[in-house]
Design an enzyme around this catalytic site. Structure first.
Site, short mmCIF file in Angstrom:
data_model
loop_
_atom_site.label_atom_id
_atom_site.label_comp_id
_atom_site.label_asym_id
_atom_site.label_seq_id
_atom_site.Cartn_x
_atom_site.Cartn_y
_atom_site.Cartn_z
N HIS A 163 0.87 -1.18 0.00
CA HIS A 163 0.00 0.00 0.00
C HIS A 163 0.91 1.23 0.00
CE1 HIS A 163 -4.23 -0.82 -0.04
NE2 HIS A 163 -4.08 -1.84 0.77
N ASP A 210 -4.93 2.31 1.70
CA ASP A 210 -5.33 1.70 2.98
C ASP A 210 -5.96 2.76 3.90
OD1 ASP A 210 -2.84 2.96 3.06
OD2 ASP A 210 -1.88 1.48 4.33
N TYR A 255 -6.28 6.84 -17.93
CA TYR A 255 -7.30 7.67 -17.29
C TYR A 255 -7.30 9.08 -17.86
CZ TYR A 255 -7.27 3.94 -13.77
OH TYR A 255 -7.35 2.75 -13.13
N GLU A 273 -0.45 9.02 10.66
CA GLU A 273 -1.84 8.52 10.64
C GLU A 273 -2.82 9.48 11.32
OE1 GLU A 273 -0.65 4.97 12.60
OE2 GLU A 273 -1.10 3.69 10.88
#
Ligand code: NI
Length: 410
Positions: free
Chosen positions: A104, A109, A299, A376
């Protein structure tokens, strides 16, 4: 007053431990592409007690969960992607990937964990919802067109507005950045085979050497970018792979070029793809050779609706304070398949800064690095921002519908 900033920030903080726990579990067990059974199950387990209308994908392991407040109201979509990248992890984190060559490294995540947290946060405020919040848990963002799969299965049906967050270690922790118009570039791939005639390296006139012609094509493509592309609608053509030949004394029959095309406007994208074909075939023709050009559409440009980008900045400022919200001066040259959502529904994507403590945002290993680390803690802000965008979006859509009704009645 669509939301109380203190209340939402506090709610985000109260959900942080759970979000970190889920994020680390996903980080330890990353999955690739459209089939993410373990990730899908983790999401379904966490949503199970929230009384949502949940649908799973038929052509991928997507999850769509509707949180219905007023069933007659509009729908706002919040998106989080769930897939990892095929690469080794070298972070030495205690929860580093346990899956070989899978990491990740784009923060998906955290996207998944923040969207799960936002669902819980908003489920606690169901009575305040002037409509439905749709949570889009998407696989296959890293090149597998996961958003397209979900759009084909109806994820945008009835949706009036869409919002997505992408995290980055290259913004200070807890900062939000976005901009009106193009936010991320288009990304297409190409391959060019120059076909000459092989022979002995000592007598090139008996052969037709594709190597100098391939080199000329590389230069001509750079000339196209610098001389023919509007500097205010820039593009990039990078030839990233050159392959030809087998021995010092052999002229090969063919030379292969591969690379990528990036642009921040549809116009430049189309012009660059057209130019690849034209430049390659004509340079080859000048030397009595053939160039075969293969394009793989990737994309499109991710374009924020101008009003929705301004609304995102306003909402983020109310939630987090003006000192943590910036309007980005330029697009980022990476690509995103949230572009397909924004082609169909007005909305915006924003970056959320997660620069690790002590690091310099300008120098921290970026997304897609094998050493990417994040802080985080800003996940709490991300969950609150998702919720604030949903509450604001629903209220504005209801007000807009009301104004339209009045206009048609008068
Ligand atoms: Ni990403």
């Amino acid at each position: 007053m669509t939301f109380e900033p203190d209340d939402l920030r506090e709610a985000g903080r109260s959900l942080l431990d759970d979000a970190v726990e889920l994020r680390r579990e996903l980080h330890r067990h990353p999955e690739l592409g459209l089939e993410l059974p373990r990730t899908q199950q983790a999401v379904l387990d966490r949503l199970a007690d929230l009384d949502l209308d949940v649908r799973t994908g038929t052509t991928s392991t997507s999850v769509v969960a509707d949180l219905v407040g007023d069933p007659d109201g509009p729908i706002v979509l919040l998106r989080g992607d769930m897939d990892a990248l095929p690469m080794p992890e070298d972070t030495e984190l205690p929860f580093a990937s346990e899956v070989r060559n899978t990491m990740h490294a784009c923060g998906h995540d955290t996207h998944t964990a923040m969207l799960v947290g936002a669902a819980r946060l908003l489920a606690d405020r169901r009575s305040e919802l002037a409509g439905t919040v749709r949570f889009m848990f998407q696989p296959g963002e890293e090149g597998q067109f996961g958003a397209r799969h979900m759009i084909d299965e109806g994820v945008l049906d009835g949706v009036g507005r869409a919002f997505g967050i992408h995290v980055t270690p290259n913004l200070p922790a807890g900062w939000v950045g976005t901009r009106p118009g193009p936010l991320l570039a288009s990304a297409d791939e190409f391959a060019i085979t120059v076909r000459g005639r092989g022979g002995h390296a000592s007598t090139p006139h008996f052969a037709n050497d594709p190597i100098p012609v391939a080199c000329e094509i590389v230069s001509a493509l750079q000339t196209f970018v610098t001389r023919r592309v509007d500097v205010f609608a820039p593009g990039v053509i990078s030839v990233t792979k050159v392959r030809a030949g087998t021995a010092n004394n052999v002229i090969p029959e063919t030379a292969l070029l591969e690379g990528t095309v990036r642009a921040v406007s549809g116009r430049t994208r189309a012009a660059a793809l057209e130019a690849l074909e034209r430049v390659a075939t004509n340079v080859a023709a000048a030397h009595d050779m053939v160039a075969e050009v293969t394009l793989h559409d990737g994309y499109p440009v991710t374009v924020n609706d101008a009003g929705r980008a301004a609304g995102t900045i306003e909402t983020a400022t109310r939630l987090l304070g003006a000192d943590r919200v910036i309007e980005l001066p330029s697009p980022v040259m990476g690509a995103e398949d949230f572009s397909y959502v924004l082609e169909e529904v007005p909305g915006a994507m924003a970056f959320l800064g997660m620069c690790p403590p002590g690091a310099n945002p300008g120098a921290a290993p970026p997304n897609h690095s094998n050493r990417m680390l994040i802080d985080e803690a800003p996940m709490a802000d991300g969950m609150a921002l998702h919720a604030a965008m949903a509450l604001t979006g629903l209220a504005e859509l209801v007000a807009g519908a009301g104004a339209a009704d009045e206009a048609s009645a008068s």
